[in-house]
Design a protein around this motif. Structure first.
Motif, mmCIF file in Angstrom:
data_model
loop_
_atom_site.group_PDB
_atom_site.id
_atom_site.type_symbol
_atom_site.label_atom_id
_atom_site.label_comp_id
_atom_site.label_asym_id
_atom_site.label_seq_id
_atom_site.Cartn_x
_atom_site.Cartn_y
_atom_site.Cartn_z
ATOM 1 N N ASN A 25 0.821 -1.208 0.000
ATOM 2 C CA ASN A 25 0.000 0.000 0.000
ATOM 3 C C ASN A 25 0.855 1.259 0.000
ATOM 4 O OD1 ASN A 25 -2.681 -0.788 -0.213
ATOM 5 N ND2 ASN A 25 -2.836 -1.282 1.943
ATOM 6 N N ASN A 26 2.004 1.189 0.685
ATOM 7 C CA ASN A 26 2.887 2.355 0.746
ATOM 8 C C ASN A 26 3.411 2.727 -0.635
ATOM 9 O OD1 ASN A 26 2.622 2.633 3.516
ATOM 10 N ND2 ASN A 26 4.390 1.352 3.975
ATOM 11 N N LYS A 27 3.756 1.724 -1.436
ATOM 12 C CA LYS A 27 4.230 1.981 -2.796
ATOM 13 C C LYS A 27 3.132 2.647 -3.624
ATOM 14 C CE LYS A 27 7.523 -1.883 -2.997
ATOM 15 N NZ LYS A 27 7.885 -3.139 -3.701
ATOM 16 N N ALA A 28 1.915 2.151 -3.476
ATOM 17 C CA ALA A 28 0.785 2.717 -4.219
ATOM 18 C C ALA A 28 0.503 4.146 -3.776
ATOM 19 C CB ALA A 28 -0.453 1.852 -4.027
ATOM 20 N N LEU A 29 0.616 4.400 -2.473
ATOM 21 C CA LEU A 29 0.354 5.739 -1.948
ATOM 22 C C LEU A 29 1.386 6.753 -2.435
ATOM 23 C CD1 LEU A 29 -0.735 4.893 1.713
ATOM 24 C CD2 LEU A 29 -2.183 5.721 -0.155
ATOM 25 N N ILE A 30 2.615 6.292 -2.637
ATOM 26 C CA ILE A 30 3.650 7.174 -3.185
ATOM 27 C C ILE A 30 3.252 7.619 -4.593
ATOM 28 C CG2 ILE A 30 6.027 7.241 -4.042
ATOM 29 C CD1 ILE A 30 6.792 5.418 -1.688
ATOM 30 N N HIS A 31 2.758 6.676 -5.376
ATOM 31 C CA HIS A 31 2.316 7.006 -6.735
ATOM 32 C C HIS A 31 1.051 7.873 -6.707
ATOM 33 C CE1 HIS A 31 5.149 4.672 -9.133
ATOM 34 N NE2 HIS A 31 5.083 3.728 -8.211
ATOM 35 N N LEU A 32 0.219 7.695 -5.688
ATOM 36 C CA LEU A 32 -0.979 8.529 -5.554
ATOM 37 C C LEU A 32 -0.595 9.976 -5.278
ATOM 38 C CD1 LEU A 32 -4.056 8.774 -5.393
ATOM 39 C CD2 LEU A 32 -3.899 8.198 -2.956
ATOM 40 N N THR A 33 0.389 10.167 -4.405
ATOM 41 C CA THR A 33 0.875 11.518 -4.114
ATOM 42 C C THR A 33 1.431 12.173 -5.372
ATOM 43 O OG1 THR A 33 1.423 10.909 -1.828
ATOM 44 C CG2 THR A 33 2.498 12.869 -2.737
ATOM 45 N N LYS A 34 2.188 11.406 -6.124
ATOM 46 C CA LYS A 34 2.756 11.915 -7.372
ATOM 47 C C LYS A 34 1.648 12.282 -8.353
ATOM 48 C CE LYS A 34 5.965 10.684 -11.097
ATOM 49 N NZ LYS A 34 6.874 9.627 -11.633
ATOM 50 N N LEU A 35 0.639 11.440 -8.430
ATOM 51 C CA LEU A 35 -0.489 11.704 -9.330
ATOM 52 C C LEU A 35 -1.212 12.983 -8.940
ATOM 53 C CD1 LEU A 35 -2.473 10.939 -11.570
ATOM 54 C CD2 LEU A 35 -3.670 9.482 -9.910
ATOM 55 N N ASN A 36 -1.454 13.168 -7.652
ATOM 56 C CA ASN A 36 -2.129 14.378 -7.180
ATOM 57 C C ASN A 36 -1.335 15.628 -7.540
ATOM 58 O OD1 ASN A 36 -4.362 13.081 -6.064
ATOM 59 N ND2 ASN A 36 -3.353 12.763 -4.101
ATOM 60 N N GLU A 37 -0.019 15.540 -7.438
ATOM 61 C CA GLU A 37 0.830 16.675 -7.796
ATOM 62 C C GLU A 37 0.722 16.983 -9.287
ATOM 63 O OE1 GLU A 37 4.661 15.442 -6.508
ATOM 64 O OE2 GLU A 37 4.324 15.949 -4.383
ATOM 65 N N GLN A 38 0.703 15.950 -10.110
ATOM 66 C CA GLN A 38 0.595 16.138 -11.553
ATOM 67 C C GLN A 38 -0.760 16.742 -11.922
ATOM 68 O OE1 GLN A 38 1.496 11.984 -12.551
ATOM 69 N NE2 GLN A 38 3.332 12.666 -13.619
ATOM 70 N N LEU A 39 -1.817 16.291 -11.263
ATOM 71 C CA LEU A 39 -3.149 16.823 -11.541
ATOM 72 C C LEU A 39 -3.273 18.277 -11.095
ATOM 73 C CD1 LEU A 39 -5.394 13.758 -10.586
ATOM 74 C CD2 LEU A 39 -4.745 14.544 -12.869
ATOM 75 N N SER A 40 -2.626 18.621 -9.990
ATOM 76 C CA SER A 40 -2.628 20.004 -9.519
ATOM 77 C C SER A 40 -1.921 20.909 -10.521
ATOM 78 C CB SER A 40 -1.939 20.102 -8.149
ATOM 79 O OG SER A 40 -2.665 19.402 -7.167
ATOM 80 N N PHE A 41 -0.830 20.403 -11.093
ATOM 81 C CA PHE A 41 -0.088 21.178 -12.091
ATOM 82 C C PHE A 41 -0.955 21.406 -13.330
ATOM 83 C CE2 PHE A 41 2.752 21.467 -15.774
ATOM 84 C CZ PHE A 41 3.551 22.537 -15.388
ATOM 85 N N ILE A 42 -1.653 20.364 -13.777
ATOM 86 C CA ILE A 42 -2.544 20.487 -14.930
ATOM 87 C C ILE A 42 -3.635 21.507 -14.642
ATOM 88 C CG2 ILE A 42 -4.365 19.268 -16.213
ATOM 89 C CD1 ILE A 42 -2.641 16.798 -16.169
ATOM 90 N N ASP A 43 -4.171 21.457 -13.440
ATOM 91 C CA ASP A 43 -5.235 22.379 -13.059
ATOM 92 C C ASP A 43 -4.764 23.826 -13.111
ATOM 93 O OD1 ASP A 43 -7.922 22.790 -12.131
ATOM 94 O OD2 ASP A 43 -7.070 23.376 -10.206
ATOM 95 N N LEU A 44 -3.505 24.048 -12.768
ATOM 96 C CA LEU A 44 -2.950 25.403 -12.788
ATOM 97 C C LEU A 44 -2.606 25.859 -14.200
ATOM 98 C CD1 LEU A 44 -0.523 25.267 -9.721
ATOM 99 C CD2 LEU A 44 -2.589 26.641 -9.906
ATOM 100 N N GLU A 45 -2.153 24.938 -15.033
ATOM 101 C CA GLU A 45 -1.612 25.317 -16.336
ATOM 102 C C GLU A 45 -2.623 25.294 -17.475
ATOM 103 O OE1 GLU A 45 1.449 26.520 -16.843
ATOM 104 O OE2 GLU A 45 1.658 26.453 -14.661
ATOM 105 N N ILE A 46 -3.700 24.528 -17.340
ATOM 106 C CA ILE A 46 -4.677 24.402 -18.429
ATOM 107 C C ILE A 46 -6.015 24.971 -17.993
ATOM 108 C CG2 ILE A 46 -5.850 22.802 -19.991
ATOM 109 C CD1 ILE A 46 -3.562 20.857 -19.652
ATOM 110 N N ASP A 47 -6.515 25.937 -18.744
ATOM 111 C CA ASP A 47 -7.789 26.574 -18.419
ATOM 112 C C ASP A 47 -8.973 25.868 -19.067
ATOM 113 O OD1 ASP A 47 -6.703 28.584 -16.813
ATOM 114 O OD2 ASP A 47 -6.192 29.799 -18.559
#
Length: 282
Positions: free
Chosen positions: A2-24
């Motif tokens: 689960n810890n490995k999956a959660l690391i990838h979840l954190t990374k995914l959330n960061e990527q989605l936040s970046f998309i939210d900021l950069e794409i209108d």
């Protein structure tokens, strides 16, 4: 595992936040998000295929709590994509009716899945061994047909339903925020009482841009379901200021070698000084 999956979840959330900021554009945002989420899910799927769960509890927790956080994001962006692609052209009245109908579809899902919804929301666990362990499905538990076509090495009978619940919560917020914006637009077109004083932004455009990104990142407007561009345009209209290429300004702010949140830090220091001043009550 689960810890490995959660690391990838954190990374995914960061990527989605970046998309939210950069794409209108909402449709382009959904397309980019879906592509990233699919790749992330594929990585997690490979982790599960190459490793064994240490216990039944670990397996249950993965399929009840961890995997649905990935899948719910996929469902959410896919649904928003469909909603915006089918959005009718017309006035605010037509759009209101359209978004209200989409809300009714969500209610229909909850009504049809009421028993499991209550089980999940109440924090119950007595059926977890059937709902969230692979190969432990019970045909009497009203399974969806899709389950029989799913990859049973990476699916249980009810992990997708949990994802639907989580996704529908987000979709509801999105739809309600759209209705709020339409309502505000309607009100803006009507005569309203205006403040007795006109406020003008006398700070720098860089400072306002820093504040703009901070407020958007915190999600303080419309439950976070509003584009950066809309907030920027609102600021420009209210303060009668042209922020220009605010995205480039943000990149310059981000590239500062020190004190990247200069204005936010200044606000914090100034407010703390005011609080510490016993004579300055209000």
């Amino acid at each position: 595992m689960n810890n490995k999956a959660l690391i990838h979840l954190t990374k995914l959330n960061e990527q989605l936040s970046f998309i939210d900021l950069e794409i209108d554009n909402q449709i382009e945002k959904c397309e980019s998000a879906i592509d990233i989420i699919l790749k992330s899910i594929d990585v997690v799927k490979k982790i599960i295929s190459k490793n064994s769960f240490k216990s039944d509890l670990e397996e249950v927790l993965f399929f009840k709590e961890t995997k649905p956080q990935f899948t719910s994001k996929l469902i959410y962006y896919n649904m928003i994509y469909k909603i915006e692609m089918k959005r009718p052209n017309g006035g605010n009245r037509i759009l209101k009716k359209y978004y209200h109908n989409e809300l009714l579809k969500l209610k229909s899902f909850f009504d049809n899945e009421l028993e499991f919804y209550q089980y999940y929301r109440s924090g119950s666990t007595y059926l977890d061994y059937k709902y969230f362990q692979r190969g432990k499905f019970d045909i009497k538990l009203a399974l969806d047909s899709y389950y029989f076509e799913a990859d049973t090495t990476f699916s249980t009978s009810h992990d997708f339903k949990v994802a639907r619940i989580l996704a529908n919560d987000l979709i509801q917020l999105y739809l309600e925020s759209q209705l709020v914006m339409i309502e505000n637009k309607d009100n803006g077109e009507k005569s309203q009482r205006k403040p007795n004083i006109k406020l003008m932004w006398t700070g720098s455009k860089v400072a306002l841009t820093e504040l703009l990104y901070a407020l958007h990142s915190e999600g303080v407007f419309n439950n976070g379901a509003v584009d950066l561009k809309n907030i920027a345009e609102y600021f420009e209209q209210v303060f009668e200021i042209d922020l220009g290429q605010y995205r480039r300004t943000f990149l310059e702010i981000r590239a500062r070698k020190s004190d990247r949140t200069k204005f936010i830090n200044s606000l914090n220091e100034t407010l703390l000084k005011r609080m510490d001043n016993a004579d300055d009550i209000v």
